[in-house]
Structures are given as C-alpha cells and as structure tokens.
Design a protein around this motif. Sequence first.
Motif, short mmCIF file in Angstrom:
data_model
loop_
_atom_site.label_atom_id
_atom_site.label_comp_id
_atom_site.label_asym_id
_atom_site.label_seq_id
_atom_site.Cartn_x
_atom_site.Cartn_y
_atom_site.Cartn_z
N HIS A 179 0.83 -1.20 0.00
CA HIS A 179 0.00 0.00 0.00
C HIS A 179 0.87 1.25 0.00
O HIS A 179 1.99 1.24 0.52
CB HIS A 179 -0.89 0.06 1.24
N ASN B 192 -3.02 4.35 2.73
CA ASN B 192 -4.10 3.38 2.87
C ASN B 192 -4.64 2.87 1.54
O ASN B 192 -5.71 2.26 1.50
CB ASN B 192 -5.25 3.99 3.69
N PRO C 44 -4.13 0.42 -1.78
CA PRO C 44 -3.34 -0.66 -2.39
C PRO C 44 -2.76 -0.22 -3.73
O PRO C 44 -3.46 0.37 -4.57
CB PRO C 44 -4.37 -1.78 -2.59
#
Length: 422
Positions: free
Chosen positions: A20, A23, A25
């Motif tokens: 990531h 926050n 990916p």
Amino acid sequence: MGANKYVGYGRFQYQNHRLHCENIPLAHLAQSYGTPLYVYSRAAILENAHAYLAQAPAGSLVCYAVKANGNPAILRLLAEAGLGADVTSGGELFLALHAGFLPEKIIYSGVGKLPHEIEAALDANIRALHVESARELEQIALIASQRQQIVPIGVRVNPDIYVETHPYISTGARQHKFGVSPETAVSLFHFATQHPWLKPVGIAAHIGSQIQEIAPFTASAEFLVGLADELASSGIQLEYIDVGGGLGVQYASKKWEAQSEKIEQWMTGVAKPVQNAGYRLVMEPGRSIVAAAGALLTQVVYTKSQGGKQFAIVDAAMNDLLRPTLYKAHHEILPVDLTQRRRGAEKYDVVGPICETGDFLGKERPLPSLSPSDLLAVFHAGAYGFAMSSNYNGRLRPAEVLVDGETTYLIRHRQTYANLLK
C-alpha cells in the motif's frame, strides 16, 4: 519465498500481504491509472518538509530544490507548508511562482542564466540571484543598470571539500563548473558593493548530492562563515549564508530509517557555525524531502532465461527512471502482491524495453518467481525520477498520482501519442 521476507519503506507498507501507499493498495492504483505510474505519499513529503522547518533556527529559509521533483501539485504542497524554492532555470522559476512560492523566498542558482531568465527573476522580485561567474555578474549588472533596479545577489563559492559520492553529482571541488574560487568571490563582492544597482546579500556553496556524512557539510558551513567574516572586516556585511543541500538518502538499505532523524543531525551540523557567527541560515534540500515519498509502479510484460540469467522485462524503462543507468544507482524493488503462493525464488535483472543494454532498473534482484502481469514497486523514486524522464524511443512519460490517506489525486496525466507531435 515467504511474505515475511519483504519489508516496506516508510509510507509504503504491506497490509495483508499487499503493498500500500498510505491506505491505498498499489494494485488498485495500477488498475485505475495504468503503469508505469509514479506514486507519491503526501504524508511522507510533508513529514520531511516539516522536519526541516522544525529544526531550522528562527529566521532561517528552507528553499526546496525544484529540480528534484517539479510536479506543480507537489510544489504547491511545499509552498503551502511554508518552504521557499531554489530554482535553476526560467522554467523552474515559472513553476515556483505558479505554485505560490513567495518571491522573497525564491533563490535562483545555476551557471548559465540567460538574459531573459535574469529579466524574469527581476520582474518577480525574487530573494536573490546567486552568481557563478564574473561574466554572469557583468550581465546582471548590465540588466540592472538598464532597468535601474537594485538586484540582490549572492555568490556561489567552491570550498574545494572532498565528498564521497558519485562524480556526476559532486559539485564543490575547484575543477567543477559550479561557483567560483574564494579569491574570485571576494573580487565579485567588491565589484557588486561598488555598483549602484547591485546589493550583495549572501554567500553560498553546494558541495554535492547524495552525501551520507555530516562532517563535510559542517566543514563547508565553517568555510563560508570564515569567508563572510573576512568580507565583513573589509566593510561588506552579508545577511545570510546558504549551505546548499545534498543530504543523502539510503537507497540500498534494507532497514527503513526515518529521514527526519538524518535531517535533525544535518541541521545541527550546519546551523551551529552559522548561528554562532550571527548570520541568517539558508538551505536548499531536495532529494531528502521527496525521494522516499515516491515509488515507480511497473508491470512485468515477459520473463525469459538467457545466458545463465533470469530477466523480468517490465513496462517501465530508463526513460522513466534514469538513475540506475546514469549513476548505477540502486533502487530497492519489491513485489506488490504476496498473496499468491509461489514456487521458490529467482534473481532477476529487471529491465525495460528500450534498445539499450543499459536499460535496467535493477540487476540480480531476489524476487519471487515472476509471471507476466505481476506488479513491482521501485522505491525511493520521488526525486530525480519523473524529473529526468524523457520520450526516448518514442515512449510516453508516465502518469503521477498523489496519495493522501484513502484519497488519490491524479497530478499528471499520462502522455498520449499526440504529445509526441507537439
């Protein structure tokens, strides 16, 4: 190879075995924006910028080196944080002003300032032009006289201090093209003092880039203080000492170290001699603010075995990230997704599709067995990554994305083939 053998960097961390940025990916970013893709962490950029501001003595000026990463959104972020700008061309001056840097916080360095660039700097009333040759000072004096405008100037001096770094980014020795000798600097200051439209305000040095030790920076600061005091004894009182930038980052380190800790050490090393002498401190950090805040996301196109080597051919290339080819620089490369069980591991040369043997992002890198469509992240790509990109081989410059927690911003569109005609 187990997922526990891979460790992220700073704001780029594995969550549930998926890499990531903050926050978000990275696989989601690749799906939304394509690859190659530059991804930046807003939090990481501001953390390093605030470290400089917090550690700098009162009255100091922290000028971000625009050459490290000139994306307008990143520049705006740093301007809003309260930094100034160190520019080296008319284009960088334009970007700095457009981003909202206050003119009184902009310093213009560089050995080859053109007349129209000097004019633009005077139009903007920037903090100072840093002179790097006698002929340049003559050109500035001519323009200042024609405009009847007082021009604040500094002089960049070569302290001739040896630093252990790549020879291409060592800049403070007497044989380099940058700056002038101490003797020439004294002469230029006396010329400027006697000129009705020139105002000497500072003295500067920049000994190089990617320097890991603090001692050379301290030595350079002490050298500048000594020269400024010598000038003061002859009646030329300068306002500030510019210690430059050049603080290195740990590109090849397997262990993440917060850049803010190195910034604190660096600031202590350069600030003390300047403060004790009563001068204002100016600095020009670039790489140390943005390098670790960025990663280059790329996708495996093909794999092949040849000559006893394993190759992972990816869709990023030397035109996207030139540092490995130009400097033999090491950037850590990690897999984005560790959720799939893989057989064993390989050592790969991670290479691009450009028609050069020097087109590589990393050699002999231990990675899980790779297949087409796998995603890789190349770390510490936030400085001198996109900034040094090109259209070589007719390739398109990548998109850039800024991540803020759970929000993403497309801060530069991917080029199209139509851009190659402009």
